[in-house]
Design a protein around this motif. Structure first.
Motif, PDB file in Angstrom:
ATOM      1  N   ILE A  93       0.739  -1.285  -0.200  1.00 10.25           N
ATOM      2  CA  ILE A  93      -0.149   0.341   0.005  1.00 10.25           C
ATOM      3  C   ILE A  93       1.185   1.141  -0.218  1.00 10.25           C
ATOM      4  O   ILE A  93       1.849   1.394   1.047  1.00 10.25           O
ATOM      5  CB  ILE A  93      -1.021  -0.008   1.139  1.00 10.25           C
ATOM      6  N   THR A  94       0.889   1.781  -0.662  1.00  8.84           N
ATOM      7  CA  THR A  94       1.615   3.488  -1.245  1.00  8.84           C
ATOM      8  C   THR A  94       1.100   5.033  -1.336  1.00  8.84           C
ATOM      9  O   THR A  94      -0.558   4.111  -0.920  1.00  8.84           O
ATOM     10  CB  THR A  94       2.110   2.957  -2.217  1.00  8.84           C
ATOM     11  N   SER A  95       0.969   5.243  -1.482  1.00  6.57           N
ATOM     12  CA  SER A  95       0.572   6.938  -1.177  1.00  6.57           C
ATOM     13  C   SER A  95      -0.411   6.818  -2.194  1.00  6.57           C
ATOM     14  O   SER A  95      -1.602   7.478  -3.018  1.00  6.57           O
ATOM     15  CB  SER A  95       1.411   8.232  -0.646  1.00  6.57           C
ATOM     16  N   SER A  96       0.588   5.804  -3.612  1.00  4.20           N
ATOM     17  CA  SER A  96      -1.490   6.413  -5.142  1.00  4.20           C
ATOM     18  C   SER A  96      -1.380   4.666  -5.223  1.00  4.20           C
ATOM     19  O   SER A  96      -1.874   4.936  -6.294  1.00  4.20           O
ATOM     20  CB  SER A  96       0.161   6.278  -5.984  1.00  4.20           C
ATOM     21  N   GLN A  97      -1.414   4.262  -3.912  1.00  7.09           N
ATOM     22  CA  GLN A  97      -1.845   2.996  -4.348  1.00  7.09           C
ATOM     23  C   GLN A  97      -2.609   2.142  -2.698  1.00  7.09           C
ATOM     24  O   GLN A  97      -2.186   2.037  -2.195  1.00  7.09           O
ATOM     25  CB  GLN A  97      -1.453   1.694  -4.661  1.00  7.09           C
ATOM     26  N   PRO A  98      -4.332   2.561  -3.144  1.00  8.70           N
ATOM     27  CA  PRO A  98      -4.669   2.733  -1.730  1.00  8.70           C
ATOM     28  C   PRO A  98      -5.275   1.206  -1.741  1.00  8.70           C
ATOM     29  O   PRO A  98      -5.266   0.470  -2.557  1.00  8.70           O
ATOM     30  CB  PRO A  98      -5.393   3.822  -1.496  1.00  8.70           C
ATOM     31  N   LEU A  99      -5.121   0.786  -0.690  1.00 11.45           N
ATOM     32  CA  LEU A  99      -6.648  -0.823  -0.060  1.00 11.45           C
ATOM     33  C   LEU A  99      -7.620   0.156  -0.625  1.00 11.45           C
ATOM     34  O   LEU A  99      -7.805   0.891   0.470  1.00 11.45           O
ATOM     35  CB  LEU A  99      -5.999  -1.339   0.991  1.00 11.45           C
ATOM     36  N   ALA A 100      -8.521  -0.711  -1.248  1.00 13.79           N
ATOM     37  CA  ALA A 100     -10.195   0.122  -1.559  1.00 13.79           C
ATOM     38  C   ALA A 100     -11.085  -1.600  -1.016  1.00 13.79           C
ATOM     39  O   ALA A 100     -10.616  -2.325  -0.835  1.00 13.79           O
ATOM     40  CB  ALA A 100     -10.492   0.621  -2.731  1.00 13.79           C
ATOM     41  N   GLU A 101     -11.627  -1.241  -1.494  1.00 14.89           N
ATOM     42  CA  GLU A 101     -13.252  -2.268  -0.913  1.00 14.89           C
ATOM     43  C   GLU A 101     -13.218  -3.139  -1.426  1.00 14.89           C
ATOM     44  O   GLU A 101     -12.740  -2.786  -3.480  1.00 14.89           O
ATOM     45  CB  GLU A 101     -14.173  -1.584  -0.391  1.00 14.89           C
ATOM     46  N   GLY A 102     -13.020  -4.405  -1.486  1.00  8.09           N
ATOM     47  CA  GLY A 102     -12.920  -5.700  -3.054  1.00  8.09           C
ATOM     48  C   GLY A 102     -11.235  -5.968  -2.623  1.00  8.09           C
ATOM     49  O   GLY A 102     -11.796  -6.882  -3.654  1.00  8.09           O
ATOM     50  N   GLN A 103     -10.644  -5.504  -2.168  1.00 10.64           N
ATOM     51  CA  GLN A 103      -9.226  -5.725  -2.936  1.00 10.64           C
ATOM     52  C   GLN A 103      -8.398  -6.189  -1.206  1.00 10.64           C
ATOM     53  O   GLN A 103      -9.045  -5.719  -0.305  1.00 10.64           O
ATOM     54  CB  GLN A 103      -8.742  -4.202  -2.974  1.00 10.64           C
ATOM     55  N   ALA A 158     -14.544   3.568   2.289  1.00  9.28           N
ATOM     56  CA  ALA A 158     -13.778   3.866   2.754  1.00  9.28           C
ATOM     57  C   ALA A 158     -12.388   2.935   2.265  1.00  9.28           C
ATOM     58  O   ALA A 158     -11.799   2.253   1.053  1.00  9.28           O
ATOM     59  CB  ALA A 158     -13.650   2.637   3.884  1.00  9.28           C
ATOM     60  N   SER A 159     -11.270   3.748   2.190  1.00 10.30           N
ATOM     61  CA  SER A 159      -9.820   3.067   2.036  1.00 10.30           C
ATOM     62  C   SER A 159      -8.978   3.066   2.753  1.00 10.30           C
ATOM     63  O   SER A 159      -8.599   3.839   4.152  1.00 10.30           O
ATOM     64  CB  SER A 159      -9.104   3.873   0.833  1.00 10.30           C
ATOM     65  N   LEU A 160      -7.631   1.941   2.587  1.00 10.95           N
ATOM     66  CA  LEU A 160      -6.658   2.229   3.686  1.00 10.95           C
ATOM     67  C   LEU A 160      -5.136   3.209   2.393  1.00 10.95           C
ATOM     68  O   LEU A 160      -4.922   2.001   1.754  1.00 10.95           O
ATOM     69  CB  LEU A 160      -5.922   0.667   4.342  1.00 10.95           C
TER      70      LEU A 160
END
Length: 438
Positions: free
Chosen positions: A36-46, A99-101
């Motif tokens: 997980i990076t600033s340009s690749q957040p973790l979203a619902e379903g991932q 929501a995202s991480l």
């Protein structure tokens, strides 16, 4: 009129199913990320997956509840057991699908809801913005900088579950305590009633506490290979269990690791401590649990009482003692415990100039017991010297000598004694001479 020749092929359902399944797998594979990076957040379903596909992190709702969390679980073992939760105290709404991480602008890992409000964050000082979050094959979720230095670790913030290589214990110098805290309910991950940790005694014991301080269950002292109050700790179990007690550094840490077996230790919201294992990635199996019977509950028979699960009633007074309140005892309320029938010669006002040897106190041996709480450790004493030490002190109510530990004595009320069918240890209890008859 001539017969028309069909130029199209008949519909083949198996080809359609294969195509659809391939498409599903492709989409599912794309839903897995490895950092997980600033340009690749973790979203619902991932899901964030560890390199060896052992652990997985993602969004989940326990028992189809309205609460949604970010958690970690074993990827291929069912039923799925969540071993760590980020936002325990602040659940998302199950209806919040945006929501995202992510790694925020100051380099911290942050969980935001659909309105971009902060729900949870690592809240650490990050030297640069080049940080990323990864899930390791150990189950440790880490934030690290561009050169691989770990800035934050989920292992330092245990929830209700201990997995191999995690530490349970404390550091006296820093004041940091690592304990397990149960969920509030099956669907509410916030802090519940029960917690598990190590006590500061020497040798230490493991406790289940209610509200962080009231003892509910205890393991008995650690003898460098096992806890004495858990008779079922066999050789296989011992081989993977370790307790590092560093007196100089002021640290005590318990950890475990089983070769070729995945495992975890969990405190349930109902107060049961369980060790579960899985061989070859199969379903979870129960290895051990406590409390297992009424006698495992702390102090159920009160001071100077002894509990035996196979007896009826389960509580009785130690030899030389009687119920403190016969009325309460007969009603089944035995928490008040027992009192001594005959005053001890040691410490009494009786003149010791007359045949003292006839009247002096003696020790009664009890076998196969879980030693009482509140032991005091006297190091570098053999078995006979341990007895002499106790005889010479009127405050000493009982003693024992344990291999790998040494001399243990008791000067407080003897509480939480359990008599085992097998295993356990010997306990020598101080009684008045008259209790032994002629």
């Amino acid at each position: 009129m001539g017969k028309r020749t069909e130029t199209f092929h008949a519909f083949n359902p198996s080809i359609f199913i294969l195509f659809f399944f391939s498409l599903f797998l492709s989409q599912h594979y794309c839903a897995e990320v490895y950092n997980i990076t600033s340009s690749q957040p973790l979203a619902e379903g991932q899901t964030l997956v560890s390199p060896g596909h052992i652990f997985e992190l993602g969004f989940f709702s326990p028992n189809n509840s309205a609460n949604k969390y970010v958690g970690i679980w074993h990827k291929t073992i069912f039923p799925r057991k969540v071993v760590w939760v980020a936002n325990r105290e602040k659940a998302l709404s199950v209806t919040d699908t945006l929501a995202s991480l992510t790694i925020n602008s100051n380099g911290n890992l942050e969980l935001v809801d659909g309105k971009q409000s902060s729900i949870w964050s690592t809240n650490i000082s990050v030297p640069s913005n080049g940080s990323a979050a990864l899930l390791l094959d150990s189950g440790n979720f880490v934030v690290q900088d561009v050169i691989g230095t770990q800035l934050w670790r989920s292992f330092d913030y245990p929830g209700d579950t201990l997995i191999p290589m995690m530490l349970l214990g404390f550091d006296n110098k820093s004041g940091k305590r690592d304990v397990l805290t149960a969920w509030k309910s099956e669907s509410d991950g916030s802090t519940g009633l029960f917690s598990v940790g190590l006590a500061p005694q020497i040798p230490t014991q493991m406790f289940i506490w209610i509200n962080g301080s009231t003892p509910y269950w205890r393991s008995g002292p650690w003898d460098k290979t096992k806890f004495l109050g858990i008779p079922g700790m066999n050789d296989e179990y011992e081989s993977g269990v370790n307790l590092d007690d560093n007196v100089q550094q002021g640290t005590k840490y318990f950890t475990f690791f089983f070769n070729r077996v995945l495992a975890y230790m969990e405190i349930s919201y109902e107060g049961t401590l369980k060790v579960m294992y899985s061989k070859h990635g199969e379903n979870w199996n129960l290895d051990w649990e406590a409390p297992k019977n009424p006698c495992d509950h702390y102090g159920i028979c009160g001071p100077f009482g002894v509990c035996k699960a196979s007896a009826s009633p389960i509580c009785k007074c130690l030899k030389g003692f009687k119920p403190k309140s016969q009325g309460e005892w007969s009603k089944g309320n035995r928490a008040g415990g027992c009192v001594r029938k005959t005053e001890l010669f040691c410490g009494s006002n009786t003149s010791k100039s007359v045949p003292s040897r006839v009247k002096e106190d003696r020790f009664l041996k009890m076998s196969s017991v879980n030693l009482p709480d509140f032991h005091e450790h006297i190091s570098n004493l053999g078995a006979e010297d341990c007895k002499v030490q106790c005889i010479g002190s009127c405050s000493c109510l009982a003693y024992t000598h344990i291999n790998n530990i040494g001399c243990l004595v008791w000067s407080k009320d003897l509480i939480d004694i359990q008599e085992f069918a097998s295993g356990g240890n010997d306990l020598f209890i101080r009684l008045a001479h008259a209790e032994f008859g002629k």
